[in-house]
Motif scaffolding. Structure first.
Motif, PDB file in Angstrom:
ATOM      1  N   ARG A 142       1.003  -1.314  -0.024  1.00  0.00           N
ATOM      2  CA  ARG A 142      -0.017   0.246  -0.189  1.00  0.00           C
ATOM      3  C   ARG A 142       0.735   1.023   0.018  1.00  0.00           C
ATOM      4  O   ARG A 142       2.144   1.232   0.841  1.00  0.00           O
ATOM      5  CB  ARG A 142      -0.881  -0.451   1.264  1.00  0.00           C
ATOM      6  N   ASP A 209      -7.957   6.841  -2.720  1.00  0.00           N
ATOM      7  CA  ASP A 209      -7.848   5.828  -1.572  1.00  0.00           C
ATOM      8  C   ASP A 209      -6.712   6.022  -0.867  1.00  0.00           C
ATOM      9  O   ASP A 209      -6.402   5.231  -0.607  1.00  0.00           O
ATOM     10  CB  ASP A 209      -7.128   4.821  -2.711  1.00  0.00           C
ATOM     11  N   GLU A 233       3.737   0.774   2.621  1.00  0.00           N
ATOM     12  CA  GLU A 233       4.224  -0.627   3.215  1.00  0.00           C
ATOM     13  C   GLU A 233       4.912  -1.569   3.230  1.00  0.00           C
ATOM     14  O   GLU A 233       5.480  -1.616   4.578  1.00  0.00           O
ATOM     15  CB  GLU A 233       2.609  -1.651   3.243  1.00  0.00           C
TER      16      GLU A 233
END
Length: 316
Positions: A142, A209, A233
Motif C-alpha cells: 500500500r 484511495d 507499506e
C-alpha cells in the motif's frame, strides 16, 4: 517519415526542439516570428526552410504535424488553429493557462481526429516509467505518501508563481505515477520578493484511495534539489532526478510499531547519455505515424491544468 514536422517557435526552449527534430531527420520547416531568431536559424541550419508565420504551414501537404514552443498565453490560439488546419499538435507545457482552453483543444483534436500531445518531459524519463510500473506491481504494498521537490536559487518570475514556473512537469509526473486525478487539492505559498507571486509553494493532493502527494517548489532555496520519495507499506522509494537513480530503502514500521531497517539497493539507473527530449520527440513522431494516443495526451495535460487551477483557488 514521408511527411515532416513543422516547428513553431525557436526561442529559449524551442531551439532545443528544433535541434532534436533536425537531428532526427524529422524537421521540415520552422515558423519563427522574431527576425533575430530567424537570422540565427539560417546561420545554424543553412539549408533549413524558415518562415515568419505559422499560418504558412496550414496549406503544406508535406507538413502533417507541428510542435509549439511559444509563450504560454499563445498556446491555445496557435494549437487550435493548427488542429483546425488538420495538423497533429505537440504543445509545450503548460498546455494552456486555463482548463477551459485545454478542454477546448482536447475536444477539437478528438472531433477532427488529430493527435494532441503535451510536453511533459518527466514522463519520458525511464526512471519515472520504472517507478510507475514498480508501484503497479504491488512490490511496495500500500502506498501512503508521495513527496516531490524541485527547488533551487532560480529565476524569479514576475507573472507566474513557483508552482506554475517549476512544478508543471512534477504535477504531470505525480498524476502519471498515481494513475488518476486527485480528489482534493490544497495549496499554500509565501510571497517574499514580490506581492502576489509566491516564491515558495506547497501543493497537496489527496487521492480517492487515501494516498497523499506533496509537491514543494521554490526558486528561492539554498540547494538544487530535485527528486521524489514514496513511502509505502513494505519500504520506501527514493528517486534522485539529478543522478537518475531509483533506490529501494527497506525501512518500514511493522504492525507492532517497531522500526525495521533491512538496508537499501539501487533498483534502476538510467543510461548517462539518455536524452528525454529525444525520447519525447520520437514518441510524438511514432504517434503521428501509428495514430496511437500519446503518453502525455491532451487529457493528461487537461488534468494537470485542472490541478493548477484548483491550487490557485485553494484558500491559504
Amino acid at each position: 517519415m514521408s511527411s515532416k514536422i513543422g516547428a513553431i517557435g525557436s526561442g529559449a526552449w524551442g531551439k532545443n526542439v528544433v535541434r532534436t527534430l533536425f537531428n532526427m531527420g524529422a524537421l521540415g520547416v520552422v515558423a519563427e516570428a522574431s527576425p533575430a531568431l530567424r537570422d540565427q536559424l539560417k546561420l545554424d541550419y543553412p539549408e533549413l526552410e524558415v518562415v515568419s508565420s505559422y499560418g504558412d504551414l496550414f496549406s503544406r501537404a508535406d507538413i502533417s504535424a507541428v510542435t509549439i514552443a511559444t509563450p504560454a498565453p499563445t498556446h491555445h490560439r496557435i494549437a487550435k488553429d493548427c488542429l483546425l488546419a488538420g495538423k497533429d499538435v505537440f504543445v509545450e507545457k503548460p498546455m494552456t493557462l486555463t482548463s477551459a482552453e485545454s478542454l477546448d483543444l482536447v475536444e477539437t483534436a478528438e472531433k477532427h481526429g488529430r493527435i494532441l500531445m503535451v510536453g511533459h518531459l518527466l514522463l519520458y524519463k525511464p526512471a519515472v516509467t520504472f517507478i510507475r510500473d514498480y508501484l503497479a506491481s504491488g512490490a511496495l504494498g500500500r502506498i501512503y505518501t508521495l513527496h516531490q521537490e524541485r527547488m533551487k536559487l532560480g529565476k524569479a518570475r514576475a507573472v507566474e508563481n513557483a508552482l506554475w514556473s517549476l512544478g508543471v512537469h512534477d504535477v504531470a509526473a505525480l498524476l502519471y505515477i498515481a494513475g488518476e486525478a486527485p480528489a482534493k487539492v490544497s495549496f499554500s505559498g509565501h510571497c517574499g520578493l514580490q506581492p502576489g507571486i509566491e516564491d515558495d509553494t506547497y501543493l497537496h493532493m489527496t487521492f480517492a484511495d487515501g494516498r497523499i502527494a506533496h509537491l514543494h517548489n521554490s526558486w528561492l532555496w539554498p540547494e538544487d534539489r530535485r527528486g521524489l520519495k514514496i513511502i509505502g507499506e513494505h519500504g520506501m522509494i527514493v528517486y534522485d532526478e539529478k543522478a537518475e537513480t531509483v533506490s529501494l530503502v527497506r525501512k518500514r514500521v511493522d504492525p507492532k510499531l517497531n522500526n525495521v531497517d533491512d538496508g537499501c539497493e539501487v533498483l534502476f539507473e538510467a543510461p548517462r547519455d539518455f536524452q528525454p527530449l529525444n525520447a519525447e520527440m520520437q514518441h510524438f513522431v511514432d504517434c503521428v505515424q501509428t495514430r496511437q494516443t500519446p503518453r502525455s495526451c491532451g487529457r493528461n495535460g487537461l488534468e494537470v491544468i485542472r490541478v493548477l487551477e484548483a491550487a490557485a483557488s485553494s484558500p491559504q
